[in-house]
Design an enzyme around this catalytic site. Structure first.
Site, PDB file in Angstrom:
ATOM      1  N   GLN A 182       0.822  -1.201   0.000  1.00 46.95           N
ATOM      2  CA  GLN A 182       0.000   0.000   0.000  1.00 46.95           C
ATOM      3  C   GLN A 182       0.857   1.253   0.000  1.00 46.95           C
ATOM      4  OE1 GLN A 182      -3.258  -0.804   2.521  1.00 46.95           O
ATOM      5  NE2 GLN A 182      -4.127   1.226   2.423  1.00 46.95           N
TER       6      GLN A 182
ATOM      7  N   SER B 209       4.160  -6.446   2.849  1.00 48.94           N
ATOM      8  CA  SER B 209       2.809  -6.378   3.399  1.00 48.94           C
ATOM      9  C   SER B 209       1.799  -6.937   2.385  1.00 48.94           C
ATOM     10  CB  SER B 209       2.479  -4.937   3.804  1.00 48.94           C
ATOM     11  OG  SER B 209       1.263  -4.864   4.495  1.00 48.94           O
ATOM     12  N   LEU B 210       0.918  -6.097   1.853  1.00 44.29           N
ATOM     13  CA  LEU B 210      -0.028  -6.526   0.817  1.00 44.29           C
ATOM     14  C   LEU B 210       0.679  -7.255  -0.323  1.00 44.29           C
ATOM     15  CD1 LEU B 210      -2.634  -6.271  -1.038  1.00 44.29           C
ATOM     16  CD2 LEU B 210      -1.677  -4.068  -1.712  1.00 44.29           C
TER      17      LEU B 210
ATOM     18  N   HIS C  59      -0.365  -3.719  10.988  1.00 47.15           N
ATOM     19  CA  HIS C  59       0.696  -4.574  11.551  1.00 47.15           C
ATOM     20  C   HIS C  59       0.922  -4.298  13.040  1.00 47.15           C
ATOM     21  CE1 HIS C  59       1.470  -6.117   7.591  1.00 47.15           C
ATOM     22  NE2 HIS C  59       1.523  -4.880   7.142  1.00 47.15           N
TER      23      HIS C  59
ATOM     24  N   GLN D 280       0.446 -12.191   9.687  1.00 46.46           N
ATOM     25  CA  GLN D 280       1.027 -10.981   9.108  1.00 46.46           C
ATOM     26  C   GLN D 280       0.298  -9.695   9.521  1.00 46.46           C
ATOM     27  OE1 GLN D 280       0.143  -9.079   5.618  1.00 46.46           O
ATOM     28  NE2 GLN D 280       1.972  -9.720   4.494  1.00 46.46           N
TER      29      GLN D 280
END
Length: 293
Positions: A10, A89-90, A196, A245
């Site tokens: 993101q 992440s994503l 997170h 995650q």
């Protein structure tokens, strides 16, 4: 000489993303239209001509970045030969789909569910994130632990750059303490919430059910996951890490170092932006980095 493909998260979105792919590749066009059908709205309209504000909505941002990255990889055909993949992440969902750990359709469905669950968690508890520059990791961890509010390291992006995540009051107090400790910058980010961190627990619970019922296969190459930082190929381990995650830090620095230790010399970023190329160069100046959009 191994090639690692890496995928952004993101924040990499921009108006016009993926438009060239749609217009020049029949395969890309078909996949984008399939995505519109799966999501139940024309995300391509937002991607190709949406405003910055529209693209910043989590429910648009996450599937948009995933689609740009994954469809780009698929248009490379036989030229896409990863020795390993990883995503920030994503971007981990893009890394898993392109490595064959799950289907395009399942990956997109999970990403959209993740986005909606995260949005809901953000609305439930006002929270934020902040970038801390030029402090050792250990000092950032120590300061976070000293605060009574929820404040945790969320992204280990590269040496000297950590993002922290937590309640509004916690982040404000942490930023002051970071500056006092010698941080060059302690800057609150324009994000919807504390990604997170433990504040994402409701989203983790919601997403875990969807992940558990999704079919995962053994990937064609190791996928270096944010939670474990090592190359994973066992579908049950991949699922467990993917669930963890949302409330765990993105250990990008550690993952890149492990990829290099395992033979990666060439890193190619697929998707919008070039943030990961910059981070990898700061982690190891000897790595060769490039990107495709």
């Amino acid at each position: 000489m191994k090639t690692a493909y890496v995928f952004p998260g993101q924040g990499a979105q921009f108006s016009g993303m993926g438009k060239d792919l749609y217009e020049t590749s029949p395969l890309a066009k078909a996949l984008f239209e399939k995505a519109n059908d799966i999501l139940g709205f024309r995300i391509t309209d937002s991607m190709f001509s949406g405003t910055d504000e529209e693209l910043r909505q989590t429910k648009v941002t996450q599937p948009a970045i995933f689609l740009h990255s994954v469809i780009l990889a698929k248009t490379l055909g036989d030229d896409f030969k990863p020795d390993m993949t990883a995503g920030h992440s994503l971007g981990e969902f893009s890394a898993l789909v392109t490595a064959g750990a799950m289907s395009f359709e399942d990956g997109l469905t999970l990403v959209y569910k993740r986005a909606l669950a995260m949005q809901k968690a953000c609305e439930a508890t006002p929270s934020t994130m902040a970038a801390i520059l030029a402090l050792p990791d250990e000092k950032v961890e120590e300061i976070c632990a000293s605060i009574d509010e929820i404040v945790v390291p969320a992204n280990y992006n590269c040496p000297g750059q950590i993002v922290i995540s937590g309640t509004l009051a916690g982040i404000e107090e942490a930023c002051e303490k970071m500056k006092e400790a010698g941080a060059k910058r302690a800057l609150t980010l324009k994000v919807g919430g504390a990604f997170h961190s433990p504040l994402m627990e409701p989203a983790r619970v919601e997403l875990s059910e969807a992940i558990e019922t999704t079919h995962f296969s053994v990937p064609v190459c190791p996928v270096y996951q944010n939670v474990s930082t090592v190359g994973e190929t066992d579908p049950s381990v991949i699922k467990k890490n993917l669930i963890a995650q949302l409330t765990s830090p993105v250990k990008w620095t550690q993952s890149v170092r492990n990829m290099i230790a395992d033979g990666a010399t060439n890193f190619i970023e697929l998707g919008p932006g070039s943030v990961l190329q910059g981070l990898i160069t700061k982690i190891d100046k000897t790595a060769t980095v490039s990107g495709k959009q």
